[in-house]
Design an enzyme around this catalytic site. Structure first.
Site, short mmCIF file in Angstrom:
data_model
loop_
_atom_site.label_atom_id
_atom_site.label_comp_id
_atom_site.label_asym_id
_atom_site.label_seq_id
_atom_site.Cartn_x
_atom_site.Cartn_y
_atom_site.Cartn_z
CE LYS A 1 39.85 27.99 36.14
NZ LYS A 1 39.87 29.32 35.54
N GLY B 1 44.67 33.41 38.45
CA GLY B 1 44.75 32.34 39.43
C GLY B 1 44.98 30.92 39.01
CB THR B 2 42.64 28.03 38.96
OG1 THR B 2 42.17 28.33 40.28
CG2 THR B 2 42.75 26.52 38.80
N GLY C 1 39.87 35.48 38.87
CA GLY C 1 38.95 36.47 38.34
C GLY C 1 38.05 37.09 39.39
CG ASP D 1 38.83 38.90 34.97
OD1 ASP D 1 39.57 38.18 34.29
OD2 ASP D 1 37.78 38.49 35.50
#
Length: 289
Positions: free
Chosen positions: A166, A190-191, A218, A223
């Protein structure tokens, strides 16, 4: 520059198969770049039988897959003794329902490309896009046949990163924010999506709308949600920063996304290396009208 080359049987069995669609579109660029291709047995034989790449001295034949040809490509991505046994990446045109695409050597080929920051090109679109990227970096004029891959203003981009990757994804998006903002739409899991939106808002993106549409994380199915967009031809490019060093609890979901990309082989471009993604962004700037 040298790439390994392999294609599952479906992709070289008929004259309009994926391998030949790629070669017809990119043979001039392959010759301009003097691109070395180390082709596994049946893939090489299919190219020769079709009369393509004649006189291209840097097309090399490797053993059949069953005799270790794909394993040798994996070793050369890592790097063997001598310049002739060093590959800069691999093109592996995958048939998602061919069981050989999940053999250990096939999985290792992708994994070692990711580990070593090299391109792993599993679709016709990815392979065409990569050749155009390298042509632009070589100072060659844009190939108008590749315009479809640079119509960013009408495309959707997916941005996905595993936890350890990330920070690299956020740094990449910050470095190339203007190019990524040219896409008509961006989606993320998400994040990663939240952090990308925070970055965009800090850059002056309107606070009342997200820069990236967020899907589930995920492990919670994000995904799979993005895979559905890919299958519906509503997502044309996926930048997926994978961490190959950790066990992935949602491995099946990740494989599902990868399988979706190879299912729409002529439409979907996928990049799994930060180095390749950065190089593509520079090429997109060079190609901008």
């Amino acid at each position: 520059m040298r790439l390994g080359l392999a294609a599952n049987r479906l992709h070289h069995h008929t004259e309009d198969a994926a391998l030949f669609r790629w070669l017809r579109a990119c043979e001039p660029g392959i010759r301009e770049l003097q691109l070395g291709l180390h082709a596994v047995g049946r893939t090489y034989d299919a190219i020769a039988a079709a009369g393509m790449l004649r006189g291209h001295d840097v097309l090399k034949r490797y053993p059949y897959g069953r005799d270790g040809g794909l394993m040798k490509l994996v070793a050369e991505v890592v790097g063997m003794e001598g310049a002739e046994r060093h590959l800069d990446g691999a093109i592996y045109l995958i048939d998602p329902v061919d069981p050989s695409s999940i053999f250990p050597e096939a999985i290792a080929l992708k994994r070692q490309c990711v580990i070593h920051g090299k391109p792993f090109l599993s679709t016709v679109a990815s392979a065409r896009d990569w050749v155009e990227m390298e042509r632009l970096h070589a100072g060659l004029p844009a190939d108008r046949g590749a315009d479809v891959f640079h119509a960013l203003e009408s495309q959707t981009l997916a941005l996905i990163a595993h936890d350890a990757m990330k920070p690299q994804m956020i740094a990449f998006a910050g470095e190339h924010f203007d190019v990524l903002s040219r896409f008509a739409h961006r989606v993320a899991t998400g994040t990663t999506g939240q952090r990308l939106n925070e970055l965009a808002w800090s850059r002056g993106w309107p606070q009342d709308r997200p820069w990236a549409e967020r899907y589930q994380s995920g492990p919670m199915g994000g995904d799979a949600q993005i895979a559905d967009r890919v299958l519906e031809r509503r997502c044309q490019r996926v930048i997926f920063f994978e961490d190959p060093h950790v066990a992935r609890q949602h491995e099946a979901d990740i494989q599902l996304l990868e399988r979706a990309v190879t299912t729409v082989t002529d439409e979907a471009v996928c990049m799994t290396s930060p180095a390749v993604a950065r190089r593509w962004c520079v090429a997109a700037e060079l190609r901008k009208p």
